[in-house]
Design a protein around this motif. Structure first.
Motif, mmCIF file in Angstrom:
data_model
loop_
_atom_site.group_PDB
_atom_site.id
_atom_site.type_symbol
_atom_site.label_atom_id
_atom_site.label_comp_id
_atom_site.label_asym_id
_atom_site.label_seq_id
_atom_site.Cartn_x
_atom_site.Cartn_y
_atom_site.Cartn_z
ATOM 1 N N CYS A 64 4.118 4.733 -107.262
ATOM 2 C CA CYS A 64 3.058 5.170 -106.444
ATOM 3 C C CYS A 64 1.797 5.332 -107.421
ATOM 4 C CB CYS A 64 3.330 6.850 -105.944
ATOM 5 S SG CYS A 64 4.103 6.660 -104.293
ATOM 6 N N ASP A 65 2.280 5.726 -108.436
ATOM 7 C CA ASP A 65 1.068 5.907 -110.057
ATOM 8 C C ASP A 65 0.827 4.432 -109.905
ATOM 9 O OD1 ASP A 65 0.571 5.293 -112.804
ATOM 10 O OD2 ASP A 65 0.514 7.590 -112.520
ATOM 11 N N ARG A 66 1.460 3.524 -110.167
ATOM 12 C CA ARG A 66 1.076 1.929 -110.363
ATOM 13 C C ARG A 66 0.276 1.399 -109.180
ATOM 14 N NH1 ARG A 66 5.391 -1.585 -109.382
ATOM 15 N NH2 ARG A 66 4.346 -1.941 -107.419
ATOM 16 N N GLN A 67 0.647 1.879 -108.056
ATOM 17 C CA GLN A 67 -0.292 1.017 -107.002
ATOM 18 C C GLN A 67 -1.378 1.736 -106.925
ATOM 19 O OE1 GLN A 67 2.520 1.468 -103.484
ATOM 20 N NE2 GLN A 67 3.658 -0.148 -103.982
ATOM 21 N N LEU A 68 -1.614 2.947 -107.199
ATOM 22 C CA LEU A 68 -2.885 3.724 -107.064
ATOM 23 C C LEU A 68 -3.938 3.332 -108.129
ATOM 24 C CD1 LEU A 68 -4.729 5.989 -105.439
ATOM 25 C CD2 LEU A 68 -3.358 7.615 -106.950
ATOM 26 N N ARG A 69 -3.342 3.129 -109.375
ATOM 27 C CA ARG A 69 -4.292 2.732 -110.391
ATOM 28 C C ARG A 69 -4.683 1.465 -110.216
ATOM 29 N NH1 ARG A 69 -3.724 6.530 -114.825
ATOM 30 N NH2 ARG A 69 -2.259 7.902 -114.552
ATOM 31 N N ALA A 70 -3.757 0.533 -109.711
ATOM 32 C CA ALA A 70 -4.017 -0.699 -109.679
ATOM 33 C C ALA A 70 -5.107 -1.085 -108.481
ATOM 34 C CB ALA A 70 -2.744 -1.587 -109.312
ATOM 35 N N ALA A 71 -4.838 -0.302 -107.374
ATOM 36 C CA ALA A 71 -5.778 -0.164 -106.369
ATOM 37 C C ALA A 71 -7.406 0.052 -106.595
ATOM 38 C CB ALA A 71 -5.340 0.521 -105.094
ATOM 39 N N LEU A 72 -7.435 1.094 -107.522
ATOM 40 C CA LEU A 72 -8.675 1.507 -107.983
ATOM 41 C C LEU A 72 -9.386 0.826 -109.308
ATOM 42 C CD1 LEU A 72 -7.716 5.414 -107.097
ATOM 43 C CD2 LEU A 72 -9.086 3.576 -105.718
ATOM 44 N N GLU A 73 -8.709 0.054 -109.766
ATOM 45 C CA GLU A 73 -9.219 -0.474 -111.085
ATOM 46 C C GLU A 73 -10.329 -0.960 -110.970
ATOM 47 O OE1 GLU A 73 -6.083 -2.793 -113.416
ATOM 48 O OE2 GLU A 73 -8.073 -3.891 -114.111
ATOM 49 N N GLY A 74 -11.458 -0.471 -111.757
ATOM 50 C CA GLY A 74 -12.661 -0.966 -111.805
ATOM 51 C C GLY A 74 -13.753 -0.160 -110.763
ATOM 52 N N ILE A 75 -12.952 0.620 -110.084
ATOM 53 C CA ILE A 75 -13.919 1.161 -108.817
ATOM 54 C C ILE A 75 -14.272 2.553 -109.597
ATOM 55 C CG2 ILE A 75 -13.706 2.448 -106.608
ATOM 56 C CD1 ILE A 75 -11.688 -0.147 -105.921
ATOM 57 N N THR A 76 -15.696 2.819 -109.453
ATOM 58 C CA THR A 76 -16.219 3.949 -109.994
ATOM 59 C C THR A 76 -16.642 5.225 -108.892
ATOM 60 O OG1 THR A 76 -18.259 3.077 -109.748
ATOM 61 C CG2 THR A 76 -17.162 2.708 -111.917
ATOM 62 N N ASP A 77 -16.742 4.512 -107.851
ATOM 63 C CA ASP A 77 -17.259 5.600 -106.909
ATOM 64 C C ASP A 77 -16.033 5.836 -105.632
ATOM 65 O OD1 ASP A 77 -18.291 7.482 -105.026
ATOM 66 O OD2 ASP A 77 -20.132 6.061 -104.611
ATOM 67 N N LEU A 78 -15.648 7.051 -105.664
ATOM 68 C CA LEU A 78 -14.288 7.137 -104.699
ATOM 69 C C LEU A 78 -14.834 7.857 -103.400
ATOM 70 C CD1 LEU A 78 -11.063 8.916 -106.172
ATOM 71 C CD2 LEU A 78 -11.667 6.330 -105.587
ATOM 72 N N GLN A 79 -16.160 8.038 -103.228
ATOM 73 C CA GLN A 79 -16.544 8.831 -102.313
ATOM 74 C C GLN A 79 -16.327 8.262 -100.780
ATOM 75 O OE1 GLN A 79 -20.862 9.454 -102.743
ATOM 76 N NE2 GLN A 79 -21.247 10.132 -100.647
ATOM 77 N N ASN A 80 -16.193 6.832 -100.761
ATOM 78 C CA ASN A 80 -15.833 6.342 -99.320
ATOM 79 C C ASN A 80 -14.609 5.777 -99.299
ATOM 80 O OD1 ASN A 80 -18.510 6.731 -98.132
ATOM 81 N ND2 ASN A 80 -19.235 4.736 -99.174
ATOM 82 N N ILE A 81 -13.561 6.387 -100.098
ATOM 83 C CA ILE A 81 -12.260 5.924 -100.094
ATOM 84 C C ILE A 81 -11.324 6.972 -99.579
ATOM 85 C CG2 ILE A 81 -10.393 5.065 -101.594
ATOM 86 C CD1 ILE A 81 -12.354 3.462 -103.167
#
Ligand code: PGA
Length: 255
Positions: A142-159
């Motif tokens: 879960c840690d790996r999938q989450l970090r990979a999904a969000l790599e380079g994404i700075t704004d989580l507001q709409n996620i």
């Protein structure tokens, strides 16, 4: 502070006509349950009809996937810009797309970025398989999938993040509330806090998915870090989806 969400993932069910009939049946009652966000995710071919049928409501519409490239020679695929106006949300990284369509962690990241680029709100799904669970790899996966999904994404507001243990999807075998809370509150939110800071982590919705139904919903929703559900089977039934929405409102004391 976090607005809970019930999202129905219809998977490969309902024709366009059946989809419209379903939302026409459910929409008045669902519209009244406006304390939480409600989203239906029909197959691509039903998006236009469902979107039109739900016009004038605040019930969201989601697609079930999007391609990782902008356009091109990808027969059968649908690009993010094609979903503009048809969907508000898009499920990305669902385990069935990882398993049957070969979607990788890197694809999930590309899809998420493209969805955001075109104003779609990603519901990013992560979760371990039964084998990984039994090998004690749940946290690492879960840690790996989450970090990979969000790599380079700075704004989580709409996620929105959805934790869906693969062994619980469509099996009737739900994670216990404690198991789900342990990953959502003990892995997902802390990783978000590490990457984006505590305030952002606390503001981000994290759903549980995997055989959630009206009988087990309350106990899951009582967990402090579970903000809603990504619902498969039970979202295909009018009464169950309404019941799940009501239970979420009651448990989170939002009436
Ligand atoms: P399920 O599916 O509720 O039928 O287990 C959940 C999902 O796959 O999103």
């Amino acid at each position: 502070m976090r607005i809970p969400m019930m999202a129905g993932n219809w998977k490969m069910n309902k024709t366009p006509a059946e989809a419209v009939e379903f939302v026409n049946t459910i929409k008045d009652e669902l519209q009244r349950l406006s304390q939480i966000e409600r989203v239906v995710c029909p197959p691509y071919v039903a998006l236009a009809g469902v979107k039109q049928a739900l016009a004038g409501t605040d019930i969201g519409v989601g697609a079930q996937d999007v391609h990782a490239e902008e356009s091109g020679a990808y027969t059968s695929s649908v690009a993010a810009n094609m979903l503009v106006g048809l969907a508000d949300y898009v499920i990305i990284g669902h385990s069935e797309t990882r398993q049957y369509l070969g979607v990788t962690d890197a694809d999930v990241n590309k899809k998420t970025k493209l969805a955001l680029k075109y104003g779609l709100k990603p519901i990013v799904a992560i979760g371990e398989t039964l084998e990984q669970n039994e090998l004690g790899q749940t946290t690492v996966v879960c840690d790996r999938q989450l970090r990979a999904a969000l790599e380079g994404i700075t704004d989580l507001q709409n996620i929105v993040i959805a934790y869906e243990p693969v062994w619980a999807i469509g099996t009737g075998r739900t994670a216990t509330p404690e198991q789900a809370q342990a990953i959502i509150g003990g892995v997902v939110r802390p990783v978000l806090a590490e990457l984006y800071g505590e305030a952002v982590a606390q503001a981000t919705r994290i759903l549980y998915g995997g055989s959630m139904n009206p009988a087990n919903c309350a106990d899951l929703m009582k967990q402090p870090d579970i903000d809603g559900g990504l619902i498969g089977g039970a979202s295909l039934k009018v009464n169950d989806f309404i019941a799940l929405t009501r239970i979420a409102i009651e448990v989170k004391a939002l009436f």
